[in-house]
Design an enzyme around this catalytic site. Structure first.
Site, PDB file in Angstrom:
ATOM      1  N   LYS A 166       0.826  -1.209   0.000  1.00  0.00           N
ATOM      2  CA  LYS A 166       0.000   0.000   0.000  1.00  0.00           C
ATOM      3  C   LYS A 166       0.861   1.260   0.000  1.00  0.00           C
ATOM      4  CE  LYS A 166      -3.871   2.393   0.379  1.00  0.00           C
ATOM      5  NZ  LYS A 166      -3.542   3.663   1.005  1.00  0.00           N
ATOM      6  N   GLU A 173       0.631   6.745  -6.727  1.00  0.00           N
ATOM      7  CA  GLU A 173      -0.521   7.643  -6.796  1.00  0.00           C
ATOM      8  C   GLU A 173      -0.074   9.108  -6.778  1.00  0.00           C
ATOM      9  OE1 GLU A 173      -3.217   8.762  -3.212  1.00  0.00           O
ATOM     10  OE2 GLU A 173      -3.935   6.845  -4.009  1.00  0.00           O
TER      11      GLU A 173
END
Length: 294
Positions: A166, A173
């Site tokens: 993550k 991102e």
């Protein structure tokens, strides 16, 4: 299946609702009496069937540390704690080892999907023992998007692997949002030539190699406020982007694009930038993160 959730903020509350929609029984605890189902951790433990499963969904750092220590006091050997928050992966080993002294099992799960997860489902990245992952699989199947399991869920490895994946996800991102923001600023700078900036982005949504959910969210943000008049260019960073760069430095892995995206956010705190307004708008669109008013 009946599980407990600790932390009913933006993500936790939506996750509780999605789990219930998929037939699971959920008892949630939060200090906010307006959203909680039970009055205390002791009451949460009392209503859950043994062996219990408790999902922790609170901010990373000391809050997560405190919750894991406090919930351990009301759980029993054989119970399972899942940390679904944005903890740093190095904290997972500490939490897992502490809970093991109480014979309580532990999984770390990176969760992506933001405020849209209730409707679209959440991307899930789990770390821990395979038997514990299998035990929690009905939860993961309810939370993940519709479609093949391996396109919305991964058992990434042992404890720590879920939050590590993550962390890297969030670093990527950062870089993707920065690219969209810079493209917006360049188009916006030539309004003498490009008379429909929003439409230009919208025309990329089908058939182009850059089509993506972030593009859809940028178009949505532009349609709501084409000049971002109501948004300051000041952009926060959640920590995972920094952790990605720290890890890259420790591993001598070059991540120039991700690093540049982090530093661009720091620039946003020194002056009001059109590209940083776009990043702020994107964070608000996909995660419900607050924006500073201009």
């Amino acid at each position: 299946m009946h599980i407990g959730i600790i932390g009913l903020g933006k993500m936790g509350n939506n996750m509780r609702e999605r789990l219930r929609k998929h037939g699971l029984t959920v008892s949630g605890y939060d200090p906010n009496p307006a959203v909680t189902d039970v009055a205390s951790l002791q009451e949460l433990a009392a209503v859950l069937p043994v062996p219990r499963i408790v999902w922790v969904m609170v901010p990373s750092g000391k809050i997560t540390d405190d919750v894991i220590h406090n919930v351990a006091d009301v759980l029993s050997p054989g119970d399972l704690v899942i940390d679904g928050g944005n903890s740093r992966y190095t904290d997972d080993a500490v939490h897992g080892e502490f809970l093991a002294t109480r014979q309580i099992r532990f999984l770390d799960v990176g969760v992506s999907g933001g405020i849209w997860g209730l409707e679209n489902g959440y991307g899930l990245m789990a770390g821990g023992d395979a038997a514990d992952v299998e035990r929690a699989m009905p939860i993961f199947d309810a939370l993940r998007p519709e479609g093949p399991r391996d396109e919305g869920f991964v058992h990434a490895g042992p404890i720590g692997a879920g939050h590590y994946v993550k962390m890297v996800h969030n670093g990527i991102e950062y870089a993707l949002m920065q690219a969209w923001a810079e493209g917006y600023e360049l188009l916006d700078s030539r309004k003498d030539l490009v008379t429909d900036v929003t439409g230009s982005f919208k025309a990329w949504q089908r058939g182009t190699v850059v089509r993506s959910w972030l593009l859809e969210l940028l178009v949505k943000a532009l349609e709501e406020d084409p000049e971002f008049h109501d948004i300051s260019g000041y952009v926060e960073d959640s920590g995972e982007g920094r952790w990605t760069v720290h890890e890259a430095l420790d591993r001598a892995v070059p991540v120039p694009t991700i690093s540049a995206a982090i530093f661009a956010r720091f620039v946003s705190r020194q002056k009001d930038s059109p590209s940083m307004k776009a990043v702020a708008a994107l964070r608000n669109q996909f995660g419900g993160h607050a924006v500073r008013k201009s």
